[in-house]
Write a protein that holds these residues in place. Structure first.
Motif, mmCIF file in Angstrom:
data_model
loop_
_atom_site.group_PDB
_atom_site.id
_atom_site.type_symbol
_atom_site.label_atom_id
_atom_site.label_comp_id
_atom_site.label_asym_id
_atom_site.label_seq_id
_atom_site.Cartn_x
_atom_site.Cartn_y
_atom_site.Cartn_z
ATOM 1 N N VAL A 195 8.826 -23.138 -26.782
ATOM 2 C CA VAL A 195 9.769 -23.413 -27.867
ATOM 3 C C VAL A 195 9.103 -24.334 -28.885
ATOM 4 O O VAL A 195 8.548 -25.369 -28.516
ATOM 5 C CB VAL A 195 11.058 -24.067 -27.333
ATOM 6 N N VAL A 196 9.152 -23.946 -30.155
ATOM 7 C CA VAL A 196 8.628 -24.781 -31.240
ATOM 8 C C VAL A 196 9.720 -24.867 -32.300
ATOM 9 O O VAL A 196 9.997 -23.884 -33.002
ATOM 10 C CB VAL A 196 7.337 -24.211 -31.840
ATOM 11 N N VAL A 197 10.363 -26.027 -32.415
ATOM 12 C CA VAL A 197 11.489 -26.191 -33.321
ATOM 13 C C VAL A 197 11.043 -26.177 -34.777
ATOM 14 O O VAL A 197 11.690 -25.584 -35.639
ATOM 15 C CB VAL A 197 12.247 -27.490 -32.993
ATOM 16 N N ILE A 198 9.906 -26.835 -35.081
ATOM 17 C CA ILE A 198 9.432 -26.932 -36.464
ATOM 18 C C ILE A 198 8.720 -25.632 -36.848
ATOM 19 O O ILE A 198 7.710 -25.268 -36.241
ATOM 20 C CB ILE A 198 8.491 -28.136 -36.628
ATOM 21 N N GLU A 199 9.227 -24.950 -37.856
ATOM 22 C CA GLU A 199 8.749 -23.608 -38.194
ATOM 23 C C GLU A 199 7.265 -23.568 -38.532
ATOM 24 O O GLU A 199 6.524 -22.715 -38.038
ATOM 25 C CB GLU A 199 9.562 -23.055 -39.370
ATOM 26 N N ARG A 200 6.787 -24.489 -39.340
ATOM 27 C CA ARG A 200 5.395 -24.412 -39.790
ATOM 28 C C ARG A 200 4.393 -24.685 -38.657
ATOM 29 O O ARG A 200 3.215 -24.337 -38.770
ATOM 30 C CB ARG A 200 5.163 -25.394 -40.940
ATOM 31 N N LEU A 201 4.870 -25.283 -37.550
ATOM 32 C CA LEU A 201 3.985 -25.560 -36.420
ATOM 33 C C LEU A 201 3.948 -24.416 -35.403
ATOM 34 O O LEU A 201 3.147 -24.450 -34.474
ATOM 35 C CB LEU A 201 4.421 -26.845 -35.715
ATOM 36 N N ARG A 202 4.795 -23.417 -35.556
ATOM 37 C CA ARG A 202 4.879 -22.351 -34.555
ATOM 38 C C ARG A 202 3.565 -21.602 -34.345
ATOM 39 O O ARG A 202 3.174 -21.348 -33.204
ATOM 40 C CB ARG A 202 6.014 -21.396 -34.925
ATOM 41 N N PRO A 203 2.838 -21.217 -35.402
ATOM 42 C CA PRO A 203 1.572 -20.507 -35.168
ATOM 43 C C PRO A 203 0.528 -21.337 -34.412
ATOM 44 O O PRO A 203 -0.361 -20.768 -33.771
ATOM 45 C CB PRO A 203 1.096 -20.179 -36.587
ATOM 46 N N VAL A 204 0.630 -22.655 -34.466
ATOM 47 C CA VAL A 204 -0.320 -23.516 -33.757
ATOM 48 C C VAL A 204 -0.217 -23.299 -32.252
ATOM 49 O O VAL A 204 -1.205 -23.434 -31.521
ATOM 50 C CB VAL A 204 -0.068 -25.000 -34.105
ATOM 51 N N TYR A 205 0.975 -22.916 -31.780
ATOM 52 C CA TYR A 205 1.204 -22.744 -30.341
ATOM 53 C C TYR A 205 1.435 -21.281 -29.971
ATOM 54 O O TYR A 205 1.996 -20.989 -28.904
ATOM 55 C CB TYR A 205 2.381 -23.623 -29.909
ATOM 56 N N GLY A 206 1.007 -20.360 -30.824
ATOM 57 C CA GLY A 206 1.045 -18.941 -30.497
ATOM 58 C C GLY A 206 2.321 -18.227 -30.855
ATOM 59 O O GLY A 206 2.456 -17.028 -30.585
ATOM 60 N N ASN A 207 3.285 -18.910 -31.466
ATOM 61 C CA ASN A 207 4.528 -18.275 -31.884
ATOM 62 C C ASN A 207 4.397 -17.736 -33.306
ATOM 63 O O ASN A 207 3.623 -18.274 -34.115
ATOM 64 C CB ASN A 207 5.690 -19.263 -31.839
ATOM 65 N N ALA A 208 5.168 -16.698 -33.622
ATOM 66 C CA ALA A 208 5.255 -16.234 -35.001
ATOM 67 C C ALA A 208 6.111 -17.211 -35.799
ATOM 68 O O ALA A 208 6.891 -17.987 -35.228
ATOM 69 C CB ALA A 208 5.855 -14.831 -35.045
ATOM 70 N N LEU A 209 5.997 -17.171 -37.117
ATOM 71 C CA LEU A 209 6.738 -18.110 -37.961
ATOM 72 C C LEU A 209 8.243 -17.995 -37.747
ATOM 73 O O LEU A 209 8.974 -18.991 -37.835
ATOM 74 C CB LEU A 209 6.407 -17.877 -39.437
#
Length: 302
Positions: A195-209
């Motif tokens: 889970v990545v709450v902050i949108e702009r940080l999602r790609p850093v952890y493998g999530n799509a925007l």
């Protein structure tokens, strides 16, 4: 970033040392019964170091570091089910010379398991875990190639994490192997949510925007080991691995290997060497390392 040679040699020596008799706490965990009620331990520790110079001809750098941690275990047999819970909270800051206050440690982790209590060392098991942090983290020397989706400005710090960014949740169902002596292994089918709450940080952890939560199904493994290396010196190790079904034969499993070496000088003073290695190809192609050596006061709350 490399793990110092001294720590690597210590780890190798510990692995090569014959295991002595199990610790009293490990023995209690292996022989816990419903009539024993709760077997709980909760410890709070505060460690720090400080150096200051004024007109010191030989030179030196002002430094200040403070770390606070809380560690707890809560075990009980309910009916025919052995339940275990582990909690680790830690936060530390440091300031060196003219640099601003920076984060040195930030850990928030909780894990709970349930397994059939029996004399058979192999028994059904289920577990859940939560891992996150308390505050924002920064890369103070960011490289554009490492953060292709973030605006990297030369000479400026880059925010790369925050509370609940990331938040890693796992659930597993399988079998546990508890032969005694402070050793426990669990394996089975698992789910992992990043889970990545902050949108702009999602790609850093493998999530799509547009993907706040990334769900993976796969195989899960956890190995725990606690032993007394020598009098008043304890070793605690925890290895977790997760192999997503969609990554088999394409990507190595996600692995987190944590080790703690605790020297009890007396009832209050403790020296702790904490080291961890993390590999997650969705975050970085390199192994991430963390090490901390601390001397401080430790108080048993339970």
């Amino acid at each position: 970033m490399r793990l110092p040679l001294l720590s690597a040699l210590c780890a190798a020596a510990l692995c090569a040392t014959p295991a002595p008799a199990q610790t009293a706490e490990a023995a209690k965990a292996d022989t816990l019964r419903a009539a024993d009620g709760w077997r709980s331990a909760l410890t709070a520790a505060l460690a720090g170091n400080q150096a200051a110079y004024s007109n010191w001809q030989e030179g030196g750098v002002d430094a200040l570091a403070v770390t606070a941690t809380v560690d707890g275990t809560f075990d009980r047999v309910v009916g025919r089910v052995l339940t275990t819970q582990a909690l680790r909270l830690g936060y530390g800051v440091l300031r060196q010379d003219t640099l601003s206050l920076r984060k040195a440690l930030d850990v928030a982790r909780y894990a709970a398991t349930a397994e059939l209590a029996s004399d058979n060392p192999i028994r059904p098991s289920a577990g859940v875990s939560v891992r996150s942090q308390f505050a924002a983290g920064y890369d103070y020397d960011p490289e554009p190639d490492r953060y292709p989706t973030l605006p990297v400005a030369p000479g400026r710090e880059l925010k790369v994490s925050d509370a609940l960014s990331p938040l890693v949740l796992t659930q597993s169902l399988g079998v546990a192997y508890r032969p005694g002596g402070g050793f426990v292994a669990r394996t089975g089918l698992g789910l992992k949510e990043t889970v990545v709450v902050i949108e702009r940080l999602r790609p850093v952890y493998g999530n799509a925007l547009d993907q706040s939560t990334r769900l993976e199904a796969g195989l899960d493994l956890e190995v725990l080991y606690e032993r007394e290396v020598m009098e008043n010196v304890a070793l605690r190790s925890r290895l977790t691995a997760f192999q997503g079904f969609g990554q088999i034969a394409e990507q190595a499993p996600d692995v987190l290997f944590e080790n703690g070496l605790i020297l009890s000088v007396n009832d209050l003073l403790k020296v702790t060497l904490d080291a961890a290695a993390l590999y997650d190809a969705d975050v970085s192609p390199d192994v991430q390392l963390r090490e901390a050596l601390s001397v401080g006061l430790s108080v048993s709350l339970l």
